[in-house]
Design a protein around this motif. Sequence first.
Motif, mmCIF file in Angstrom:
data_model
loop_
_atom_site.group_PDB
_atom_site.id
_atom_site.type_symbol
_atom_site.label_atom_id
_atom_site.label_comp_id
_atom_site.label_asym_id
_atom_site.label_seq_id
_atom_site.Cartn_x
_atom_site.Cartn_y
_atom_site.Cartn_z
ATOM 1 N N UNK A 215 -13.901 -12.502 5.289
ATOM 2 C CA UNK A 215 -13.636 -11.077 5.437
ATOM 3 C C UNK A 215 -12.231 -10.729 4.939
ATOM 4 N N UNK A 216 -12.083 -9.499 4.422
ATOM 5 C CA UNK A 216 -10.750 -9.006 4.069
ATOM 6 C C UNK A 216 -10.608 -7.566 4.536
ATOM 7 N N UNK A 217 -9.372 -7.142 4.727
ATOM 8 C CA UNK A 217 -9.096 -5.780 5.165
ATOM 9 C C UNK A 217 -7.698 -5.376 4.710
ATOM 10 N N UNK A 218 -7.600 -4.211 4.075
ATOM 11 C CA UNK A 218 -6.321 -3.670 3.630
ATOM 12 C C UNK A 218 -6.229 -2.212 4.074
ATOM 13 N N UNK A 219 -5.022 -1.796 4.456
ATOM 14 C CA UNK A 219 -4.750 -0.400 4.764
ATOM 15 C C UNK A 219 -3.640 0.089 3.851
ATOM 16 N N UNK A 220 -3.737 1.343 3.448
ATOM 17 C CA UNK A 220 -2.715 1.861 2.550
ATOM 18 C C UNK A 220 -2.642 3.369 2.578
ATOM 19 N N UNK A 221 -1.743 3.901 1.760
ATOM 20 C CA UNK A 221 -1.582 5.349 1.642
ATOM 21 C C UNK A 221 -1.424 5.709 0.169
ATOM 22 N N UNK A 236 3.895 -2.202 2.513
ATOM 23 C CA UNK A 236 5.234 -1.802 2.087
ATOM 24 C C UNK A 236 5.503 -2.083 0.608
ATOM 25 N N UNK A 237 4.476 -2.479 -0.147
ATOM 26 C CA UNK A 237 4.584 -2.639 -1.591
ATOM 27 C C UNK A 237 3.975 -1.413 -2.263
ATOM 28 N N UNK A 238 4.605 -0.899 -3.306
ATOM 29 C CA UNK A 238 4.132 0.316 -3.969
ATOM 30 C C UNK A 238 3.642 -0.013 -5.389
ATOM 31 N N UNK A 239 2.590 0.711 -5.792
ATOM 32 C CA UNK A 239 1.991 0.547 -7.106
ATOM 33 C C UNK A 239 1.641 1.938 -7.644
#
Length: 244
Positions: A215-221, A236-239
Amino acid sequence: MKISKLFFIGLITMNLIIVTTSCSSNDDNTVTPKTTELNEEEAVELIESSLRKSTAGFNDTSKTFSESLTADITINEDCSVIYNDTYVVNYEESIVQASYTVDWSYEMTCNSIGIPQSVTFSSSTDGNYSTQHIISNDYSTSNFDIIGLQPSSETMVLNGDYVRNGMQELNVVNTRSVTSILTVTLTDIVIDKSTSNITSGTASLTLTGTSQNTNFSFEGSLIFNGDETATLTINENTYVINIG
Protein backbone atom coordinates in the motif's frame (compact mmCIF):
# COMPACT_ATOMS: atom_id res chain seq x y z
CA MET A 1 63.28 -31.99 -5.78
CA LYS A 2 63.52 -28.75 -3.87
CA ILE A 3 60.90 -26.00 -4.35
CA SER A 4 62.25 -22.51 -3.86
CA LYS A 5 60.76 -19.88 -1.61
CA LEU A 6 60.23 -17.69 -4.68
CA PHE A 7 57.83 -20.30 -6.09
CA PHE A 8 55.69 -20.23 -2.92
CA ILE A 9 55.64 -16.43 -2.90
CA GLY A 10 54.56 -16.35 -6.54
CA LEU A 11 51.83 -18.93 -5.92
CA ILE A 12 50.42 -16.97 -2.98
CA THR A 13 50.46 -13.73 -4.97
CA MET A 14 48.57 -15.35 -7.86
CA ASN A 15 45.86 -16.70 -5.52
CA LEU A 16 45.39 -13.27 -3.98
CA ILE A 17 44.93 -11.73 -7.45
CA ILE A 18 42.31 -14.36 -8.38
CA VAL A 19 40.35 -13.87 -5.14
CA THR A 20 40.45 -10.08 -5.43
CA THR A 21 39.31 -10.16 -9.06
CA SER A 22 36.47 -12.55 -8.21
CA CYS A 23 35.19 -10.32 -5.39
CA SER A 24 35.38 -7.23 -7.59
CA SER A 25 33.48 -9.01 -10.35
CA ASN A 26 30.73 -10.08 -7.95
CA ASP A 27 30.38 -6.51 -6.64
CA ASP A 28 30.05 -5.13 -10.18
CA ASN A 29 27.29 -7.60 -11.00
CA THR A 30 25.24 -6.86 -7.89
CA VAL A 31 21.73 -5.74 -8.88
CA THR A 32 19.87 -3.38 -6.58
CA PRO A 33 16.44 -4.92 -5.93
CA LYS A 34 13.39 -2.95 -6.98
CA THR A 35 11.48 -1.29 -4.20
CA THR A 36 7.85 -2.30 -3.90
CA GLU A 37 6.56 0.96 -2.43
CA LEU A 38 5.69 3.84 -4.76
CA ASN A 39 8.16 6.68 -4.20
CA GLU A 40 7.55 10.43 -4.21
CA GLU A 41 8.89 11.02 -7.72
CA GLU A 42 6.51 8.41 -9.11
CA ALA A 43 3.62 9.88 -7.13
CA VAL A 44 4.27 13.35 -8.57
CA GLU A 45 4.31 11.94 -12.12
CA LEU A 46 1.02 10.15 -11.52
CA ILE A 47 -0.67 13.23 -10.00
CA GLU A 48 0.49 15.45 -12.86
CA SER A 49 -0.77 13.02 -15.51
CA SER A 50 -4.14 12.70 -13.75
CA LEU A 51 -4.80 16.46 -13.83
CA ARG A 52 -3.62 17.32 -17.33
CA LYS A 53 -5.95 18.61 -20.03
CA SER A 54 -4.35 16.30 -22.60
CA THR A 55 -5.19 13.18 -20.54
CA ALA A 56 -8.86 14.20 -20.05
CA GLY A 57 -7.99 15.21 -16.49
CA PHE A 58 -9.46 17.90 -14.25
CA ASN A 59 -8.08 20.73 -16.38
CA ASP A 60 -9.84 19.34 -19.46
CA THR A 61 -13.17 19.00 -17.62
CA SER A 62 -13.06 22.55 -16.22
CA LYS A 63 -11.96 24.11 -19.51
CA THR A 64 -14.45 22.26 -21.74
CA PHE A 65 -17.40 22.92 -19.44
CA SER A 66 -16.57 26.59 -18.88
CA GLU A 67 -16.30 27.05 -22.68
CA SER A 68 -19.73 25.47 -23.06
CA LEU A 69 -21.28 27.63 -20.36
CA THR A 70 -19.79 30.83 -21.76
CA ALA A 71 -20.98 30.03 -25.27
CA ASP A 72 -24.42 28.61 -24.48
CA ILE A 73 -25.84 30.67 -21.61
CA THR A 74 -28.74 32.86 -22.68
CA ILE A 75 -31.33 34.67 -20.61
CA ASN A 76 -34.45 32.64 -19.69
CA GLU A 77 -33.01 29.36 -20.98
CA ASP A 78 -32.10 26.19 -19.04
CA CYS A 79 -32.96 27.66 -15.64
CA SER A 80 -33.74 24.87 -13.14
CA VAL A 81 -33.59 22.28 -15.94
CA ILE A 82 -31.17 19.33 -15.78
CA TYR A 83 -29.12 19.23 -18.95
CA ASN A 84 -27.20 16.08 -20.03
CA ASP A 85 -24.53 15.54 -22.65
CA THR A 86 -22.12 12.81 -23.81
CA TYR A 87 -19.06 13.30 -25.97
CA VAL A 88 -15.75 11.63 -26.85
CA VAL A 89 -12.29 13.03 -26.15
CA ASN A 90 -9.36 12.01 -28.36
CA TYR A 91 -5.88 13.49 -28.04
CA GLU A 92 -3.02 12.62 -30.38
CA GLU A 93 0.16 14.44 -29.42
CA SER A 94 3.84 13.56 -29.75
CA ILE A 95 4.11 12.28 -26.18
CA VAL A 96 0.47 11.99 -25.05
CA GLN A 97 -2.38 9.94 -26.48
CA ALA A 98 -5.79 9.70 -24.83
CA SER A 99 -9.27 8.39 -25.60
CA TYR A 100 -12.23 8.94 -23.25
CA THR A 101 -16.01 8.97 -23.19
CA VAL A 102 -17.39 11.82 -21.08
CA ASP A 103 -20.88 12.07 -19.56
CA TRP A 104 -21.97 15.22 -17.81
CA SER A 105 -25.08 16.85 -16.38
CA TYR A 106 -25.77 20.24 -14.87
CA GLU A 107 -28.56 22.37 -13.49
CA MET A 108 -28.51 26.14 -13.67
CA THR A 109 -29.90 28.50 -11.05
CA CYS A 110 -31.17 31.90 -12.21
CA ASN A 111 -32.33 35.04 -10.44
CA SER A 112 -35.91 36.31 -10.41
CA ILE A 113 -35.64 37.74 -13.91
CA GLY A 114 -34.09 34.62 -15.42
CA ILE A 115 -30.41 35.60 -15.53
CA PRO A 116 -28.09 32.61 -14.77
CA GLN A 117 -26.17 32.96 -11.50
CA SER A 118 -24.72 29.55 -10.64
CA VAL A 119 -24.65 25.91 -11.72
CA THR A 120 -24.25 22.50 -10.12
CA PHE A 121 -22.24 20.17 -12.35
CA SER A 122 -21.34 16.48 -12.31
CA SER A 123 -19.45 14.36 -14.83
CA SER A 124 -17.75 11.02 -15.35
CA THR A 125 -15.03 9.92 -17.77
CA ASP A 126 -14.00 6.42 -18.80
CA GLY A 127 -11.04 5.55 -21.01
CA ASN A 128 -7.26 5.36 -21.25
CA TYR A 129 -4.16 7.44 -21.89
CA SER A 130 -0.43 6.98 -22.41
CA THR A 131 2.52 9.32 -21.81
CA GLN A 132 6.28 8.88 -21.84
CA HIS A 133 6.15 7.26 -18.41
CA ILE A 134 2.58 6.08 -17.77
CA ILE A 135 -0.05 3.91 -19.42
CA SER A 136 -3.40 4.23 -17.64
CA ASN A 137 -6.87 2.70 -17.84
CA ASP A 138 -9.07 4.72 -15.50
CA TYR A 139 -12.37 6.29 -14.50
CA SER A 140 -13.01 9.73 -13.00
CA THR A 141 -15.86 11.71 -11.46
CA SER A 142 -16.34 15.44 -10.92
CA ASN A 143 -18.82 17.32 -8.74
CA PHE A 144 -18.62 21.12 -8.92
CA ASP A 145 -20.55 24.17 -7.79
CA ILE A 146 -19.81 27.16 -10.03
CA ILE A 147 -20.79 30.78 -9.46
CA GLY A 148 -20.28 33.92 -11.54
CA LEU A 149 -22.42 33.01 -14.54
CA GLN A 150 -24.08 36.43 -14.78
CA PRO A 151 -22.96 38.48 -17.83
CA SER A 152 -21.48 41.22 -15.63
CA SER A 153 -18.88 38.81 -14.20
CA GLU A 154 -15.61 38.30 -16.08
CA THR A 155 -14.74 35.13 -14.14
CA MET A 156 -16.38 31.99 -12.81
CA VAL A 157 -15.43 30.44 -9.47
CA LEU A 158 -15.47 26.66 -9.03
CA ASN A 159 -15.53 24.61 -5.83
CA GLY A 160 -15.89 20.86 -5.57
CA ASP A 161 -14.24 17.45 -5.83
CA TYR A 162 -12.42 15.52 -8.53
CA VAL A 163 -11.68 11.78 -8.15
CA ARG A 164 -9.73 9.58 -10.59
CA ASN A 165 -9.04 5.89 -10.05
CA GLY A 166 -7.71 3.05 -12.17
CA MET A 167 -4.76 0.87 -13.10
CA GLN A 168 -1.43 2.16 -14.38
CA GLU A 169 1.83 0.85 -15.78
CA LEU A 170 4.62 3.18 -14.63
CA ASN A 171 8.13 3.54 -15.98
CA VAL A 172 9.53 6.44 -13.94
CA VAL A 173 12.14 5.14 -11.48
CA ASN A 174 11.13 1.49 -11.65
CA THR A 175 8.82 -0.36 -14.00
CA ARG A 176 5.75 -1.29 -11.99
CA SER A 177 2.01 -1.88 -12.08
CA VAL A 178 -0.16 0.09 -9.66
CA THR A 179 -3.78 0.70 -8.79
CA SER A 180 -4.46 4.23 -7.62
CA ILE A 181 -7.12 6.64 -6.39
CA LEU A 182 -6.51 10.38 -6.62
CA THR A 183 -8.95 12.56 -4.65
CA VAL A 184 -8.75 16.34 -5.10
CA THR A 185 -10.76 18.90 -3.11
CA LEU A 186 -10.86 22.18 -5.07
CA THR A 187 -11.25 25.59 -3.43
CA ASP A 188 -12.04 28.89 -5.19
CA ILE A 189 -10.77 27.90 -8.63
CA VAL A 190 -11.06 31.09 -10.69
CA ILE A 191 -11.72 30.62 -14.42
CA ASP A 192 -11.36 33.46 -16.92
CA LYS A 193 -14.51 33.53 -19.09
CA SER A 194 -12.68 34.92 -22.12
CA THR A 195 -10.12 32.08 -22.27
CA SER A 196 -11.72 29.36 -20.07
CA ASN A 197 -8.30 29.03 -18.38
CA ILE A 198 -7.75 28.62 -14.63
CA THR A 199 -6.12 31.77 -13.28
CA SER A 200 -5.88 30.94 -9.57
CA GLY A 201 -7.13 28.67 -6.80
CA THR A 202 -5.99 25.97 -4.41
CA ALA A 203 -6.65 22.31 -3.70
CA SER A 204 -5.81 19.55 -1.25
CA LEU A 205 -5.27 16.00 -2.47
CA THR A 206 -4.61 12.42 -1.50
CA LEU A 207 -3.11 9.68 -3.65
CA THR A 208 -3.60 6.13 -2.38
CA GLY A 209 -3.29 2.67 -3.84
CA THR A 210 -1.16 -0.44 -4.10
CA SER A 211 2.10 -1.25 -5.83
CA GLN A 212 3.24 -4.88 -5.98
CA ASN A 213 0.88 -5.73 -3.09
CA THR A 214 2.29 -2.87 -1.00
CA ASN A 215 0.00 0.00 0.00
CA PHE A 216 1.02 3.63 -0.54
CA SER A 217 -0.46 6.95 0.54
CA PHE A 218 0.52 10.55 -0.19
CA GLU A 219 -1.05 13.84 0.89
CA GLY A 220 -0.39 17.15 -0.77
CA SER A 221 -1.62 20.59 -1.76
CA LEU A 222 -1.88 22.50 -5.02
CA ILE A 223 -1.67 26.16 -5.97
CA PHE A 224 -2.85 26.93 -9.51
CA ASN A 225 -0.44 29.39 -11.08
CA GLY A 226 -2.54 30.74 -13.95
CA ASP A 227 -0.27 29.55 -16.77
CA GLU A 228 -1.44 25.94 -17.06
CA THR A 229 0.95 24.91 -14.32
CA ALA A 230 0.38 24.23 -10.64
CA THR A 231 2.71 24.11 -7.65
CA LEU A 232 2.41 20.76 -5.89
CA THR A 233 3.66 20.32 -2.33
CA ILE A 234 4.24 16.84 -0.86
CA ASN A 235 6.19 16.20 2.36
CA GLU A 236 7.36 19.84 2.32
CA ASN A 237 8.88 19.30 -1.15
CA THR A 238 7.53 21.48 -3.98
CA TYR A 239 7.17 20.65 -7.68
CA VAL A 240 5.85 22.73 -10.57
CA ILE A 241 3.66 20.41 -12.64
CA ASN A 242 2.19 20.86 -16.12
CA ILE A 243 -1.61 20.62 -16.31
CA GLY A 244 -1.89 21.68 -19.97
